[in-house]
Design an enzyme around this catalytic site. Structure first.
Site, mmCIF file in Angstrom:
data_model
loop_
_atom_site.group_PDB
_atom_site.id
_atom_site.type_symbol
_atom_site.label_atom_id
_atom_site.label_comp_id
_atom_site.label_asym_id
_atom_site.label_seq_id
_atom_site.Cartn_x
_atom_site.Cartn_y
_atom_site.Cartn_z
ATOM 1 N N HIS A 124 50.812 50.332 58.406
ATOM 2 C CA HIS A 124 50.727 49.468 59.574
ATOM 3 C C HIS A 124 50.086 50.178 60.757
ATOM 4 O O HIS A 124 50.009 51.410 60.795
ATOM 5 C CB HIS A 124 52.127 49.001 59.989
ATOM 6 C CG HIS A 124 53.006 50.112 60.485
ATOM 7 N ND1 HIS A 124 53.541 51.069 59.656
ATOM 8 C CD2 HIS A 124 53.430 50.417 61.751
ATOM 9 C CE1 HIS A 124 54.258 51.925 60.369
ATOM 10 N NE2 HIS A 124 54.204 51.550 61.641
ATOM 11 N N ARG A 292 58.197 58.473 70.974
ATOM 12 C CA ARG A 292 56.819 57.988 71.087
ATOM 13 C C ARG A 292 56.580 57.291 72.413
ATOM 14 O O ARG A 292 57.482 56.677 72.998
ATOM 15 C CB ARG A 292 56.461 57.045 69.939
ATOM 16 C CG ARG A 292 57.075 55.658 70.018
ATOM 17 C CD ARG A 292 56.474 54.732 68.958
ATOM 18 N NE ARG A 292 57.133 53.437 68.966
ATOM 19 C CZ ARG A 292 56.771 52.411 68.193
ATOM 20 N NH1 ARG A 292 55.769 52.553 67.351
ATOM 21 N NH2 ARG A 292 57.419 51.268 68.261
#
Length: 319
Positions: A124, A292
């Site tokens: 993805h 992240r």
């Protein structure tokens, strides 16, 4: 910029690690104040190699966000997992066994099995069902297992270029629906996670071949996690085409695999890559904690110049 900071970053060097994708950048201290030349070198390396890696960094949350801001505007997520740090809305923390951790009546392992029940399903780009998927992701490792837990990336520009000319011409004109929760296999009986997916649907129609807004490259904009259906073809035709294109995208020669260590940082172009989170460490019992920051991205544009279109649950720059 101080003399000490300049000294720490004056020997920046880009070292490619695979033929089509991936490079390590050595001689850069991401905690230091980066001058414009180093920022330009990193930006150029990300565009050229799609994902770059830094080793032995000592970034904290504030430093992580400050580094990201040199390359764009960080995304502020409306919802984050419980492991994410307070006071830093730009930082999302993923901690194995905490992402679901009993929510929806499932432990994380069962969720993975129901989401990734084919070999290609887990590939993805981040938030690919949005109308404006992030331009880039910067991921840093805090705690990693002593073995296992690697991440793999694939270069979608190289994958497109590797198609034969007639196939490139054919896919240039196609579009596909990207939808949250595609392929999830429901539990028998009542499934609260399925209800959650239906109540929080996100879907967009993106070009199957995207023109990169900075490099001008044509990108095979396909992945196994979000792509629902190629528009204007039958479902059997769509399934066959998607399988062929996904297999093309993740051919080994177009990929790079990264071995994480504490302090490692990966910075990738989310517009030109797909990645595969590890599936080999859940049974080991070792923690894996990653942080992240994502950068706001553009609405994809196809070869014909037409932008993507939202279907449901997504607006530009609204998270």
């Amino acid at each position: 910029m101080t003399t000490e900071s300049r000294t720490r970053n004056q020997a920046a060097e880009v070292r490619p690690v695979a033929g089509h994708i991936g490079a390590e950048i050595a001689g850069v201290d991401l905690t230091a104040e980066l001058d414009d030349a180093v920022v330009a070198l990193i930006r150029e390396a990300v565009l050229r190699w799609k994902v770059v890696f830094f080793r032995d960094q000592r970034l904290d949350h504030a430093g992580h966000v400050a580094f990201a801001r040199r390359f764009g505007e960080p995304v502020v997520l409306g919802r984050r997992g419980s492991a994410s740090p307070a006071g830093f809305p730009e930082v999302e923390t993923t901690a194995d066994r905490l992402e679901l951790g009993g929510r929806f009546g499932m432990e994380h392992e069962e969720w993975l099995q129901r989401r990734r029940h084919t070999l290609l399903r887990g590939w993805h780009c981040d938030h690919g069902a949005r109308i404006d998927p992030p331009a880039a992701t910067i991921l840093r490792a805090e705690t990693v297992p002593p073995y296992g837990g690697d991440t793999t990336w694939a270069n979608l520009a190289a994958a497109y270029a590797g198609l034969s000319a007639p196939v490139r011409a054919f896919v240039d004109g196609l579009r596909a629906e990207h939808r949250l929760g595609v392929g999830y296999q429901p539990r028998p009986g009542d499934d609260s996670y399925l209800r959650h997916l239906l109540d929080h649907q996100v879907a967009s129609v993106h070009p199957l071949v995207r023109v990169h807004p900075e490099s001008g490259e044509r990108v095979l904009y396909v992945n196994g996690y979000y792509v629902e259906q190629i528009a204007d073809v039958s479902r059997p035709e769509s399934a066959a085409l998607l399988e062929m294109l996904l297999e093309q995208a993740v051919r080994p020669e177009y990929t790079v695999r990264f071995r994480w260590e504490p302090g490692s940082v990966a910075f990738w172009d989310n517009r030109a890559t797909i990645h595969l989170a590890p599936g080999d460490n859940a049974h080991l019992g070792f923690p894996r904690v990653m942080h992240r920051v994502m950068l706001h991205g553009e609405v994809p544009v196809g070869v014909d110049g037409k932008p993507s279109e939202p279907v449901t649950g997504t607006e530009v720059r609204r998270w």
